[in-house]
Design a protein around this motif. Structure first.
Motif, short mmCIF file in Angstrom:
data_model
loop_
_atom_site.label_atom_id
_atom_site.label_comp_id
_atom_site.label_asym_id
_atom_site.label_seq_id
_atom_site.Cartn_x
_atom_site.Cartn_y
_atom_site.Cartn_z
N MET A 40 0.85 -1.21 0.00
CA MET A 40 0.00 0.00 0.00
C MET A 40 0.89 1.26 0.00
N SER A 42 -9.70 11.82 -3.89
CA SER A 42 -10.61 10.76 -3.45
C SER A 42 -10.87 9.74 -4.55
N ASP A 70 -7.13 4.75 -6.40
CA ASP A 70 -7.52 3.36 -6.15
C ASP A 70 -7.27 3.00 -4.68
N PRO A 71 -8.34 2.75 -3.91
CA PRO A 71 -8.17 2.46 -2.48
C PRO A 71 -7.46 1.14 -2.21
N SER A 72 -7.35 0.29 -3.22
CA SER A 72 -6.64 -0.98 -3.00
C SER A 72 -5.13 -0.78 -3.10
N ARG A 130 -3.28 4.68 0.32
CA ARG A 130 -3.90 5.24 1.49
C ARG A 130 -3.67 6.73 1.36
N VAL A 131 -4.74 7.51 1.30
CA VAL A 131 -4.61 8.95 1.10
C VAL A 131 -4.63 9.65 2.46
N ASP A 185 -8.97 4.87 -9.39
CA ASP A 185 -9.70 3.65 -9.05
C ASP A 185 -10.36 3.05 -10.30
#
Lengths: 78, 78
Positions: free
Chosen positions: A1, A23, A26-28, A31-32, B26
């Motif tokens: 990550m 936002s 890609d959340p996978s 980590r923002v 994403d």
């Protein structure tokens, strides 16, 4: 990550970039972390060291992406 | 699924932004279309209408995000 740091100062340009771009990562994979430099003056030195010259900016690994222009970092120091 | 258009001109700043930022969106929410304005001159008018003034730039819905600065759109017209 990977960590993506989004530096901003609460300005309209910043809010829009956070909502639409930061936002959207890609959340996978990311980590923002959102850092409000107007409120967290203690992070200004970190941002400067990372190469941030204006906000909003996104730092991914060691690369800085200045996104449009909201405010100069130097103006946030006062 | 939203379309994100990444406009570039093959410059080093563009290549880096594509690799690190455009490719980080994403994939469950965005389909990224990459447009090389140096090669696809026919797309210059579209980019201009969307508000792109320089490349690299990412257009998400009707918002334009100029990312750092590689080249001015006007320089790509010649």
């Amino acid at each position: 990550m990977k960590i993506a740091r989004f530096y901003h100062a609460g300005c309209p340009v910043c809010v829009d970039a956070e909502r639409q771009l930061a936002s959207s990562l890609d959340p996978s994979r990311f980590r923002v972390e959102v850092v409000h430099l107007g409120r967290e003056k203690g992070r200004l030195a970190d941002a400067e060291r990372a190469g941030v010259r204006s906000v909003p900016a996104l730092v991914i690994e060691d690369r800085v992406y200045h996104i449009n222009f909201g405010a100069a970092l130097s103006d946030l120091k006062s």
